[in-house]
Write a protein that holds these residues in place. Structure first.
Motif, PDB file in Angstrom:
ATOM      1  N   CYS A   1       0.923  -1.208  -0.121  1.00 17.46           N
ATOM      2  CA  CYS A   1      -0.050   0.060   0.076  1.00 17.46           C
ATOM      3  C   CYS A   1       0.848   1.252  -0.010  1.00 17.46           C
ATOM      4  CB  CYS A   1      -0.934   0.107   1.213  1.00 17.46           C
ATOM      5  SG  CYS A   1      -0.092   0.374   2.700  1.00 17.46           S
ATOM      6  N   GLU A   2       0.344   2.336  -0.179  1.00 15.25           N
ATOM      7  CA  GLU A   2       1.009   3.598  -0.111  1.00 15.25           C
ATOM      8  C   GLU A   2       0.351   4.427   1.016  1.00 15.25           C
ATOM      9  OE1 GLU A   2       1.729   3.732  -4.937  1.00 15.25           O
ATOM     10  OE2 GLU A   2       0.256   4.917  -4.114  1.00 15.25           O
ATOM     11  N   THR A   3       0.997   5.494   1.485  1.00 11.15           N
ATOM     12  CA  THR A   3       0.531   6.319   2.446  1.00 11.15           C
ATOM     13  C   THR A   3       1.017   7.799   2.218  1.00 11.15           C
ATOM     14  OG1 THR A   3       2.416   5.995   4.108  1.00 11.15           O
ATOM     15  CG2 THR A   3       0.419   4.963   4.367  1.00 11.15           C
ATOM     16  N   PHE A   4       0.280   8.708   2.254  1.00 10.08           N
ATOM     17  CA  PHE A   4       0.494  10.168   2.123  1.00 10.08           C
ATOM     18  C   PHE A   4       0.130  10.947   3.319  1.00 10.08           C
ATOM     19  CE2 PHE A   4      -0.462   8.020  -1.708  1.00 10.08           C
ATOM     20  CZ  PHE A   4       0.222   8.619  -2.855  1.00 10.08           C
ATOM     21  N   HIS A   5       0.866  11.878   3.839  1.00 11.72           N
ATOM     22  CA  HIS A   5       0.717  12.947   4.657  1.00 11.72           C
ATOM     23  C   HIS A   5      -0.198  13.873   4.369  1.00 11.72           C
ATOM     24  CE1 HIS A   5       1.427  16.267   7.271  1.00 11.72           C
ATOM     25  NE2 HIS A   5       1.443  15.371   8.444  1.00 11.72           N
TER      26      HIS A   5
ATOM     27  N   MET B   1      -2.568  -3.429   6.919  1.00 11.64           N
ATOM     28  CA  MET B   1      -3.387  -2.247   7.234  1.00 11.64           C
ATOM     29  C   MET B   1      -3.095  -2.224   9.009  1.00 11.64           C
ATOM     30  SD  MET B   1      -4.914  -1.106   4.760  1.00 11.64           S
ATOM     31  CE  MET B   1      -6.061   0.043   5.231  1.00 11.64           C
ATOM     32  N   ASP B   2      -3.137  -3.028   9.929  1.00 16.97           N
ATOM     33  CA  ASP B   2      -3.016  -3.000  11.122  1.00 16.97           C
ATOM     34  C   ASP B   2      -1.635  -2.570  11.397  1.00 16.97           C
ATOM     35  OD1 ASP B   2      -5.535  -3.748  11.400  1.00 16.97           O
ATOM     36  OD2 ASP B   2      -5.029  -5.729  12.068  1.00 16.97           O
ATOM     37  N   ALA B   3      -0.770  -3.045  10.602  1.00 14.83           N
ATOM     38  CA  ALA B   3       0.776  -2.829  11.130  1.00 14.83           C
ATOM     39  C   ALA B   3       0.979  -1.340  10.569  1.00 14.83           C
ATOM     40  CB  ALA B   3       1.568  -3.685  10.196  1.00 14.83           C
ATOM     41  N   VAL B   4       0.548  -1.010   9.165  1.00 21.35           N
ATOM     42  CA  VAL B   4       0.726   0.534   8.956  1.00 21.35           C
ATOM     43  C   VAL B   4       0.337   1.322   9.875  1.00 21.35           C
ATOM     44  CG1 VAL B   4       0.302   2.078   7.090  1.00 21.35           C
ATOM     45  CG2 VAL B   4       1.130  -0.209   6.338  1.00 21.35           C
ATOM     46  N   ALA B   5      -0.859   1.307  10.230  1.00 27.54           N
ATOM     47  CA  ALA B   5      -1.578   2.241  11.281  1.00 27.54           C
ATOM     48  C   ALA B   5      -0.846   2.313  12.406  1.00 27.54           C
ATOM     49  CB  ALA B   5      -3.000   1.690  11.428  1.00 27.54           C
ATOM     50  N   ALA B   6      -0.359   1.065  12.985  1.00 33.11           N
ATOM     51  CA  ALA B   6       0.453   1.172  14.277  1.00 33.11           C
ATOM     52  C   ALA B   6       1.911   1.627  14.177  1.00 33.11           C
ATOM     53  CB  ALA B   6       0.775  -0.489  14.758  1.00 33.11           C
TER      54      ALA B   6
ATOM     55  N   PRO C   1      -0.208  12.512  15.983  1.00 34.47           N
ATOM     56  CA  PRO C   1      -1.112  11.844  15.463  1.00 34.47           C
ATOM     57  C   PRO C   1      -2.651  12.231  15.581  1.00 34.47           C
ATOM     58  CG  PRO C   1      -0.170  10.930  17.587  1.00 34.47           C
ATOM     59  CD  PRO C   1       0.653  12.036  17.112  1.00 34.47           C
ATOM     60  N   HIS C   2      -3.262  12.002  14.397  1.00 37.23           N
ATOM     61  CA  HIS C   2      -4.732  12.164  14.351  1.00 37.23           C
ATOM     62  C   HIS C   2      -5.419  11.216  13.725  1.00 37.23           C
ATOM     63  CE1 HIS C   2      -5.067  17.265  14.683  1.00 37.23           C
ATOM     64  NE2 HIS C   2      -4.886  16.538  15.966  1.00 37.23           N
ATOM     65  N   SER C   3      -5.124  10.827  12.541  1.00 37.97           N
ATOM     66  CA  SER C   3      -6.041   9.671  11.957  1.00 37.97           C
ATOM     67  C   SER C   3      -5.381   9.427  10.767  1.00 37.97           C
ATOM     68  CB  SER C   3      -7.468  10.479  11.530  1.00 37.97           C
ATOM     69  OG  SER C   3      -7.425  11.139  10.540  1.00 37.97           O
ATOM     70  N   VAL C   4      -5.910   8.245  10.260  1.00 39.64           N
ATOM     71  CA  VAL C   4      -5.667   7.737   9.059  1.00 39.64           C
ATOM     72  C   VAL C   4      -6.974   7.328   8.187  1.00 39.64           C
ATOM     73  CG1 VAL C   4      -4.523   5.538   7.638  1.00 39.64           C
ATOM     74  CG2 VAL C   4      -3.793   6.215  10.129  1.00 39.64           C
ATOM     75  N   VAL C   5      -6.891   7.876   6.989  1.00 39.70           N
ATOM     76  CA  VAL C   5      -8.285   7.693   6.004  1.00 39.70           C
ATOM     77  C   VAL C   5      -7.962   6.893   4.836  1.00 39.70           C
ATOM     78  CG1 VAL C   5      -8.959   9.902   7.128  1.00 39.70           C
ATOM     79  CG2 VAL C   5      -7.627   9.723   4.863  1.00 39.70           C
TER      80      VAL C   5
ATOM     81  N   LEU D   1      -6.096   7.777  15.223  1.00 41.29           N
ATOM     82  CA  LEU D   1      -4.956   7.318  15.646  1.00 41.29           C
ATOM     83  C   LEU D   1      -4.658   8.047  17.272  1.00 41.29           C
ATOM     84  CD1 LEU D   1      -2.336   7.925  12.857  1.00 41.29           C
ATOM     85  CD2 LEU D   1      -3.150   5.873  13.431  1.00 41.29           C
ATOM     86  N   ARG D   2      -5.806   8.582  17.626  1.00 35.04           N
ATOM     87  CA  ARG D   2      -5.676   9.216  19.181  1.00 35.04           C
ATOM     88  C   ARG D   2      -6.936   9.076  19.612  1.00 35.04           C
ATOM     89  NH1 ARG D   2      -5.405  15.422  20.028  1.00 35.04           N
ATOM     90  NH2 ARG D   2      -7.053  14.665  21.498  1.00 35.04           N
ATOM     91  N   ALA D   3      -7.179   9.237  21.042  1.00 35.84           N
ATOM     92  CA  ALA D   3      -8.367   9.235  21.520  1.00 35.84           C
ATOM     93  C   ALA D   3      -9.087  10.515  21.419  1.00 35.84           C
ATOM     94  CB  ALA D   3      -8.593   8.967  23.056  1.00 35.84           C
ATOM     95  N   GLY D   4     -10.614  10.696  21.441  1.00 31.04           N
ATOM     96  CA  GLY D   4     -11.043  12.120  21.344  1.00 31.04           C
ATOM     97  C   GLY D   4     -11.456  12.663  19.736  1.00 31.04           C
ATOM     98  N   LEU D   5     -11.178  11.916  19.040  1.00 33.26           N
ATOM     99  CA  LEU D   5     -11.731  12.416  17.646  1.00 33.26           C
ATOM    100  C   LEU D   5     -13.012  12.209  17.618  1.00 33.26           C
ATOM    101  CD1 LEU D   5      -9.068  11.299  14.888  1.00 33.26           C
ATOM    102  CD2 LEU D   5      -9.083  13.484  16.293  1.00 33.26           C
ATOM    103  N   PRO D   6     -13.830  13.164  16.830  1.00 36.39           N
ATOM    104  CA  PRO D   6     -15.433  13.014  16.659  1.00 36.39           C
ATOM    105  C   PRO D   6     -15.598  11.684  15.827  1.00 36.39           C
ATOM    106  CG  PRO D   6     -14.292  14.646  15.258  1.00 36.39           C
ATOM    107  CD  PRO D   6     -13.429  14.163  16.272  1.00 36.39           C
ATOM    108  N   ALA D   7     -16.908  11.247  15.767  1.00 37.56           N
ATOM    109  CA  ALA D   7     -17.355  10.224  14.892  1.00 37.56           C
ATOM    110  C   ALA D   7     -16.941  10.254  13.341  1.00 37.56           C
ATOM    111  CB  ALA D   7     -18.657   9.949  15.008  1.00 37.56           C
TER     112      ALA D   7
END
Length: 318
Positions: free
Chosen positions: A64-68, A107-112, A121-125, A300-306
């Protein structure tokens, strides 16, 4: 099994493998050229990685690829806290390796790993073309997705725009747009918008297609940015900041004229809650449930909205 970053040689090898999934209508060499040029773009160089999930013997099981992408969390008093979010793209497992959970483990390894290395850290989309269940296993939640379609047309607008936007104007156009009044959102940079325009340049060259004469328009305080998706015959609205229904109609009518001149079939806009009510009065606009590119988000962190509260303009797609 292990997660590694791909070398340049491994990236080229994966291009040859993934052509069957995403290469049409390009030939394999054309697709490889497309991928090489997109990776060489400034936005990619700033924050793109290609990840491989390897077997113990070194065989590639999935990639897979990831982009910031910059993201912002809004406090109760309206203050914005910037952070780091990442878009995952091009998740791929070869046919003979599917059904064994390799993509899920990737996917799990990349997110970790992203959670470990992200400074803020905020999120992965991601934007799923295979529905939601596969990615729900890895903690992603989907956002309902609808499009608005308008046929390309040469008909003039009742309210003409004040000017077209050229590639050199993208940064200033993006700066004048209002950021979402949402508790959490991702916001593209000018380089990310230009990455979409680089895709347009590549396809225009490789498919010998004319490019649209503008990449957006301005009317009053309202602004739109768009790009051509030559392989689908569409002009896709990347960002739309319309202050009222009249401005929305003027901008989209101009987009229809630009699409018509470029020989495209239609204009497509990804629905967003803030401006969706303005589209209902645009003549000829048809709302359809999106087929593919389903936005999904994993915190990637607690407290983000739905996830359904997060706006997803087309400019965030990768």
């Amino acid at each position: 099994m292990s997660l590694v970053l791909a070398t340049d040689a491994q990236k080229a090898q994966r291009d040859a493998v993934t052509h069957a999934a995403w290469g049409s209508p390009l030939s394999v060499p054309q697709y490889q050229e497309r991928e090489a040029r997109l990776r060489a773009h400034a936005w990619s160089r700033e924050g793109m990685n290609t990840w491989l999930w390897l077997a113990d013997d070194g065989r590639v099981l999935a990639s897979c690829e990831t982009f910031h992408t910059d993201s912002f969390l809004r406090s109760a008093n309206g203050q914005l806290t910037p952070g780091d979010s990442y878009a995952i793209a091009s998740v791929f497992t070869e046919d003979h390796l599917r059904g064994r959970g390799h993509a899920t483990r990737l996917m799990d390894a990349v997110a970790a790993e992203l959670e470990r290395v992200a400074p803020r850290p905020h999120s992965v989309v991601l934007f799923s073309d295979v529905g939601a269940p596969l990615y729900r296993r890895s903690g992603y939640l989907e956002v309902p997705a609808w499009d608005w379609h308008l046929d390309a047309s040469a008909a003039p607008a009742s309210r003409p725009v004040e000017g077209g936007i050229q590639e050199t104007d993208v940064a200033s156009a993006l700066a004048r747009m209002r950021q979402p009044d949402a508790p959490f959102f991702l916001w593209p940079s000018a380089a990310q918008v230009d990455w979409h325009l680089e895709r347009e340049r590549i396809y225009a060259e490789l498919l010998a297609r004319p490019r649209p004469r503008t990449c957006g328009a301005v009317v009053g305080d309202s602004t739109a940015l768009w790009t051509m998706m030559a392989r689908y015959g569409e002009l896709v609205v990347l960002m739309l900041d319309a202050r009222d229904a009249s401005a929305a109609e003027a901008l989209l009518t101009e987009a229809r004229r630009v699409a018509h001149e470029a020989g495209l079939k239609r204009v497509v806009w990804w629905e967003e809650a803030a401006t969706a009510p303005l589209l209902a009065s645009v003549p000829g606009a048809v709302r359809v449930q999106r087929d593919g590119s389903l936005p999904m988000l994993r915190p990637l962190r607690a407290g983000l909205p739905a996830a359904p509260e997060v706006p997803f303009p087309r400019a965030l797609w990768v």
